[in-house]
Design an enzyme around this catalytic site. Structure first.
Site, PDB file in Angstrom:
ATOM      1  N   HIS A 161      -8.280   1.165   1.610  1.00 35.99           N
ATOM      2  CA  HIS A 161      -8.102   1.101   3.066  1.00 35.99           C
ATOM      3  C   HIS A 161      -9.022   2.105   3.772  1.00 35.99           C
ATOM      4  O   HIS A 161      -8.576   2.985   4.512  1.00 35.99           O
ATOM      5  CB  HIS A 161      -6.638   1.360   3.447  1.00 35.99           C
ATOM      6  CG  HIS A 161      -6.234   0.653   4.709  1.00 35.99           C
ATOM      7  ND1 HIS A 161      -5.032   0.024   4.867  1.00 35.99           N
ATOM      8  CD2 HIS A 161      -6.893   0.456   5.879  1.00 35.99           C
ATOM      9  CE1 HIS A 161      -4.948  -0.521   6.072  1.00 35.99           C
ATOM     10  NE2 HIS A 161      -6.076  -0.265   6.704  1.00 35.99           N
TER      11      HIS A 161
ATOM     12  N   GLU B 223       0.838  -1.197   0.000  1.00 35.20           N
ATOM     13  CA  GLU B 223       0.000   0.000   0.000  1.00 35.20           C
ATOM     14  C   GLU B 223       0.873   1.246   0.000  1.00 35.20           C
ATOM     15  O   GLU B 223       1.937   1.259   0.633  1.00 35.20           O
ATOM     16  CB  GLU B 223      -0.925  -0.003   1.215  1.00 35.20           C
ATOM     17  CG  GLU B 223      -1.953  -1.129   1.187  1.00 35.20           C
ATOM     18  CD  GLU B 223      -2.946  -1.061   2.337  1.00 35.20           C
ATOM     19  OE1 GLU B 223      -2.856  -0.113   3.155  1.00 35.20           O
ATOM     20  OE2 GLU B 223      -3.818  -1.938   2.427  1.00 35.20           O
TER      21      GLU B 223
END
Length: 525
Positions: free
Chosen positions: A278, A260
């Protein structure tokens, strides 16, 4: 005056809390690492979310820093080991966004079941493809919940409201707690075989990394849907892609990714896959809650010394800290040792303090043992939350002090009762400061724990140690220390081996296949 820096975007009310309690506060969002390092020495406290990286370099420059507060659960952006070395307390807010994350998992389940993102895009493109988007009801379906902690328990409650049948896999879920939640506790393979939907709510650890991989997916029923709003890395993305493309997995949704920010995942563009960036904790209510909570926690610590939701220290006074520090190391090792070997539901934890340690304040030691024992499998457990989690799960925790003489001047014995039986491990301090394991399951042994350890149980037969040494040598893994113990000649034996580097899966399997081997587990400290 005590001074705090807010370096990530928090609710303005957090700064108000600091000011109202007489703490000077600066809000400086978007600092580069170099800019943060240049000013951090001015501050006693640091309030962050996920953007600020509290690295060893930052901590080295933080000459006055006493506490870091993370508004949220994950502390991947904080080097806790370095913070502990500098005497900086690290706190988080483990429950501030639990409801939000659980609701997002439910929303992702609906999105995957009804193909909502694809249907939305198609409809807004001027198409009307009713027959293309044949979905699946959640009603009466079986939901498999992997991890039944705080967030998982909320998901269970919401799913039951949707009239789903819920089964759960969680080694630390007691039968009593499962009954309270109204779930059927099952083993992982049974969950995989029975579930129509699978949702993950566990931390990313050595035990849970890749828990949903090709082998696991092969055990699921055709048409299963998989939801991950917990941690990237729990699902092997390449394996999930293959299963989606083959149609074995009917749909999947993920809020988290192996890397990420996820700018280029193998899952992007795969049919019936839903992705969000997220967003589990991204609601106005959750952001406000965690911001206010972290401000209160930092203020309490800086003004009164009170510790709440600390990840690297128990609640104790400064005077007690110096006396207990060596025992804290021993307690952490004993708990972690037992926790990494626990594979079934915990029923009881008993700690006996013998000799000189019995005259000290042992509560922080008990908290440390319980937290370290639970940490390998549970998310967001710390020395403050561990006793609460144990009570919620009906795990009986008891301690006893014996100032009587023992084999050593001081000793701590941890006895763990699981669904499969009882086992114990005991340790002492050499020279008053060096932790040693001195007894495992009633077998005397003397071992200092290193970073990478190999724990074996075997039949005590001639040639076994030689074969084991040859196997490790062929694997190119160097032995640092080798500790042995046994009940009697020819009976049960144990070995604790410190390695310079861990074994990979194939190497570990070869050790397991050695004749007379009963159990092999890699441990990390």
């Amino acid at each position: 005056m005590v001074k705090v820096l807010i370096s990530d975007k928090l609710s303005p009310k957090a700064a108000d809390i600091f000011r109202n309690r007489g703490i000077e506060v600066d809000t400086k969002v978007g600092l580069s690492p170099e800019e943060l390092i240049s000013i951090i020495g001015e501050y006693d406290g640091l309030a962050i979310r996920s953007a600020t990286k509290v690295t060893p370099e930052v901590l080295e420059a933080a000459t006055n820093l006493k506490v870091v507060g993370r508004a949220g659960i994950g502390v991947d952006n904080v080097n806790i080991d370095a913070a502990s070395g500098k005497g900086v307390v690290v706190m988080n807010t483990p429950h501030g966004n639990s409801i939000t994350t659980a609701e997002h998992a439910i929303a992702m389940m609906f999105a995957a079941a009804r193909q909502i993102p694809e249907a939305n895009a198609s409809t807004q493109a001027g198409k009307w493809e009713k027959s293309r988007f044949m979905g699946s009801e959640l009603n009466a379906k079986t939901l498999g919940v992997i991890g039944c902690g705080n967030i998982g328990a909320i998901v269970v409650d919401r799913a039951q409201g949707l009239k789903m049948k819920v089964i759960a896999f969680d080694p630390f879920l007691s039968p009593e707690r499962a009954n309270d939640l109204g779930v059927e506790k099952v083993e992982l393979d049974a969950l995989l075989a029975r579930a129509d939907f699978i949702t993950l709510h566990v931390p990313l650890t050595d035990q849970t990394r890749g828990i949903i991989n090709a082998e696991a997916i092969a055990k699921t029923k055709k048409g299963v849907r998989i939801i991950n709003c917990a941690r990237g890395g729990l699902v092997v993305e390449a394996d999930l892609k293959v299963a989606l493309e083959s149609g074995h997995v009917a749909g999947a949704a993920s809020d988290v990714f192996e890397v990420e920010p996820a700018k280029d995942s193998v899952l992007f563009g795969v049919p019936n896959f839903v992705a969000t960036p997220h967003l589990g904790a991204s609601t106005a209510e959750a952001q406000e809650n965690v911001a206010l909570q972290v401000a209160e926690q930092l203020s309490d610590y800086l003004l009164t010394g009170a510790v709440t939701n600390a990840l690297n220290m128990p609640s104790l006074t400064a005077e007690e800290s110096n006396k207990l520090q060596p025992y804290m190391m021993l307690s952490q090792q004993l708990g972690s040792f037992a926790g990494q070997l626990t594979r079934t539901g915990l029923k009881a934890i008993k700690i006996d303090y013998e000799g000189s340690v019995a005259s000290l304040n042992c509560r922080p030691l008990t908290q440390t043992i319980v937290a370290s024992l639970l940490a390998p499998i549970m998310d967001s457990v710390n020395v403050v939350s561990a006793p609460v989690i144990a009570r919620e799960r009906n795990i009986d925790v008891s301690e006893a002090k014996h100032e009587r003489d023992c084999d050593f001047q001081t000793m701590i014995r941890l006895t763990v009762t699981t669904e499969q039986g009882e086992r114990s491990v005991a340790g002492t301090l050499f020279g008053g400061k060096r932790p040693r394991i001195v007894n495992i399951k009633g077998i005397e042994i003397e071992a200092e724990l290193g970073k990478h350890m190999l724990y074996l149980t075997n039949e005590d037969t001639p040639g076994y140690i030689g074969a084991l040494g040859m196997q490790l040598g062929e694997a190119g893994v160097n032995i640092a220390t080798f500790h042995l113990g046994r009940t009697a000649p020819g009976q049960d034996a144990i070995a604790l081996i410190e390695l310079d580097s861990p074994l990979d899966a194939a190497q570990l399997e070869k050790v397991k296949q050695l004749p007379q081997t009963k159990q092999v587990t890699q441990l990390k400290f």
